[in-house]
Design a protein around this motif. Sequence first.
Motif: not given
Length: 380
Positions: A295-302
């Motif tokens: 999911i996108p948060e994995v890449g952003t660290g959120e």
Amino acid sequence: MKVLAAMSGGVDSAVAAARAVEAGHDVVGVHLALSRMPGTLRTGSRGCCTIEDSRDAWRACDILGIPYYVWDFSERFKEDVVDDFIAEYAAGRTPNPCMRCNERIKFAALLEKALALGFDAVCTGHYAKVIEDADGNRELHRAADWAKDQSYVLGVLTHEQLKHSMFPLAETPSKAEVRAEAERRGLSVANKPDSHDICFIPDGDTRGWLEERIELTEGDILDVDGTKLGTHPGANAFTVGQRKGLKLGRPAPDGKPRFVLEIRPKENTVVVGPEQLLAIDEMRGIKVSWAGRPIPEVGTGEEFDCMAQVRAHGDPVDARARVEAGADGRPELVVRLIEPMRGVAPGQTVVLYQGSRVLGQATIDSARSALRPEPAGAAG
């Protein structure tokens, strides 16, 4: 499609193979010989991968009219699963051998060989579901029957592996229906007991099995404040959450039983304390992998909302998770539990979900209770 059906000798894999045949696929059955003691027979529902199971798999393939082979993966199984299991316990962790077997044997070694031989997919009797999103990316989801759902032990599968995975039992509403279908198809395994326990410890005595393979040295049993309460025969013989076998001569001040809170193999000490300190609020995981596209948060660290599960048949709990860089630069998974979870131990696997979807997994490296100031997972 050319499909390799992994035949364990049980009813689930037999019906899964039958459905693959019925769907029009070109199916070949294969049984994995994993035991290094080929004369071993299962005892009731204990153990698996024995000669008895091999024969049951052959009978099922004969009825289905598909070719049948036995592939010897015993050396790979010993190295990647059994030896890993021993090494993890020796390091004071509590491993999950079924996860390692799925990761390194059934969906690494087996799938790799299947693809090399020109097969398109590996079919198994796991209760789990693969769904394609709008872009054609594959996702792993829970099966229709949550009571039999096995998506937890498949949480180690990668996006590439999911492309070649087939789970025909995904939408089956109950195990009873699978058994009834096997009976209708004339499969002799229709009423065969499910296997349970660790397959390479068929008598179920994990502690006794480990004591024969890990050198145990006497050490101290400590209270949470560092006070020596007694001695133990070897820290590696204990697991977090254990109550019995501590053999402490004196009761706790409140008269309540003590539980193993932490194992410190380097110091050869076992830390015990009250039951409430088994309630874990946060865990950190290593060896992180994602089941499908992250999911996108994995890449952003959120931080993201999810549910965390640490046992194959455990209840998932609400959590918040994020990915951050560890001390060695590799990604670590930090999971904050909304409601504390009992008895989490380093070495176990935490699998994250959003709804029915499996996001990914990590091996728990440390776990802490908010009631205890210092981390509860210093072991290792």
